[in-house]
Design an enzyme around this catalytic site. Structure first.
Site, short mmCIF file in Angstrom:
data_model
loop_
_atom_site.label_atom_id
_atom_site.label_comp_id
_atom_site.label_asym_id
_atom_site.label_seq_id
_atom_site.Cartn_x
_atom_site.Cartn_y
_atom_site.Cartn_z
CB THR A 207 8.08 11.22 -9.36
OG1 THR A 207 7.74 12.37 -10.15
CG2 THR A 207 7.04 10.13 -9.60
CG HIS B 27 2.72 8.08 -12.37
ND1 HIS B 27 3.81 8.55 -11.68
CD2 HIS B 27 3.13 7.95 -13.65
CE1 HIS B 27 4.83 8.69 -12.50
NE2 HIS B 27 4.44 8.35 -13.72
CE LYS C 180 3.13 14.20 -11.09
NZ LYS C 180 2.91 12.76 -11.39
CB SER D 44 9.73 14.65 -17.23
OG SER D 44 10.09 13.31 -16.98
CE1 TYR E 64 9.64 9.34 -12.42
CE2 TYR E 64 11.42 9.97 -13.89
CZ TYR E 64 10.08 9.77 -13.66
OH TYR E 64 9.18 10.00 -14.66
#
Length: 397
Positions: free
Chosen positions: A161, A281, A257, A112, A135
């Site tokens: 994401t 999520h 995602k 992440s 992100y």
């Protein structure tokens, strides 16, 4: 931090109970919670449990195979470790340990952006390529530098994401005053005093902040400046043109995602991405949204085989993996299941979680009368128990 001696660990739930005892409350709650009333968080698990299997007998069960590929990458089973923030707060150097366990087992690990260990930390302590998650942030220069760092680390896929344009309200995190590292309040000190192994390992590492961001993002040199930067950075204007920009800038395999609607799935297909993940999520964003498994069949049908469809959310057993595969998922991602293992026993705990899932997947597949994961379809499920199906009685009318 090894797994407790003499503990009989047979399920992911066993690992969860150990993690709850060993991990400080704010970090355990961060992993084991959802947003608002947590209804979607609970539905992810509950809806999977409603799906029933068809037991078959007198079938050849020798020479079984649960290996497959995800985005062209060979995997020991249809599972990847999902990107999870603050993984290095479940256990010291958590991202490194989880990546090492995944590599040894033969499944992908996804780092992440909001990790404690950096891209470079993980790359220096593993030998095979891993995946990296980003992100869409307002600071496009920072995103470009992140992508360049992922390329330099030889990451084999980028995961974007889509469902975190704004932060869902997570009540437990707000009540706990979640920070990394934790603030030394009386409440936190008293809680950590009861977690001596966690404290011992955390004191032995230099990795206690968001190392992908601190020192890399403009104006972020410490935790105080990081908090204000993060609050400003998630981009509420994210659109499909931004996805196309990420695809061009990255140039490699792109995974999207956070898809939970058939219309969005068709737009994702048009974006040129290599795979999409049906995900809410983990129930941490829109409380009241549908569970991942309930939306999986309609999204698989909407895509029509034009790209790989994966799923995350609520997977706590190998049986859940098989349910998702039967409903059309080419692969699955696990977050909490490996975090429980990490909190319970570091790298050994993650390896144990993967072993549990693989064994449950293998045995359940065999008892459904199959030997190869590629032969699994909705035929192994009882009609009327899975989304979009009718019971046999209804079909006969």
């Amino acid at each position: 931090m090894p797994l407790p001696p003499r503990s009989f660990i047979a399920t992911i739930e066993d690992l969860r109970k150990i993690a709850e005892r060993r991990v400080p409350r704010m970090f355990y709650d961060y992993a084991d919670s959802g947003s608002w009333t947590e209804s979607t968080y609970r539905a992810n698990e509950a809806d999977l449990q409603k799906i029933r299997f068809r037991q078959r007998v007198a079938r050849n069960m020798e020479n079984r195979n649960i290996a497959t590929t995800m985005a062209g990458i060979p995997v020991a089973m249809p599972v990847a470790l999902a990107p999870t923030g603050l993984t290095g707060m479940q256990h010291a150097d958590g991202e490194i340990l989880a990546a090492q366990a995944a590599e040894a087992f033969g499944v992908p690990f996804t780092l992440s952006t909001m990790s404690i260990c950096s891209i470079e930390d993980v790359a220096e302590n593993t030998t095979k390529p891993f995946w990296f998650q980003v992100y869409m942030l307002r600071d496009r220069d920072f995103i470009e530098r992140l992508i360049d760092r992922a390329k330099a680390a030889n990451c084999s896929a980028l995961m974007l994401t889509l469902d975190l344009q704004i932060m869902g309200q997570r009540h437990k995190d707000l009540r706990n005053g979640l920070t990394a590292p934790p603030r030394l309040t009386l409440r936190n000190i008293l809680n950590m005093a009861g977690k001596p192994a966690w404290c011992y390992h955390m004191l032995g590492t230099k990795r206690r902040a968001f190392r992908n961001i601190v020192g890399h993002a403009k104006g972020v040199a410490d935790m105080a400046s990081l908090a204000s930067w993060t609050a400003e950075q998630f981009d509420p204007t994210l659109n499909w043109d931004d996805v196309a920009w990420i695809k061009r800038r990255w140039g490699g395999k792109l995974i999207l995602k956070g898809i939970l609607d058939a219309e969005d799935a068709r737009l994702a297909m048009d974006s040129g991405a290599d795979a999409l993940i049906v995900s809410n999520h983990g129930g941490r964003q829109l409380d009241g949204a549908m569970s991942s498994i309930s939306m999986l069949p309609s999204i698989v049908d909407a895509v029509g085989g034009a790209m790989e469809v994966w799923m995350d959310g609520g997977i706590r057993s190998g049986q859940d993996i098989l349910r998702a595969v039967a409903l059309g998922a080419r692969g699955t991602l696990i977050g909490r299941s490996f975090l429980y293992g990490l909190g319970a026993g570091g790298r050994e705990g993650v390896a144990k979680a993967l072993q549990i899932l693989a064994n449950e997947l293998d045995v359940t597949m065999a008892l459904c009368g199959h030997r190869n994961i590629h032969d699994i379809d909705r035929g192994i499920l009882m009609p009327g128990t899975y989304p979009g199906s009718q019971s046999r009685d209804e079909t006969a009318r």
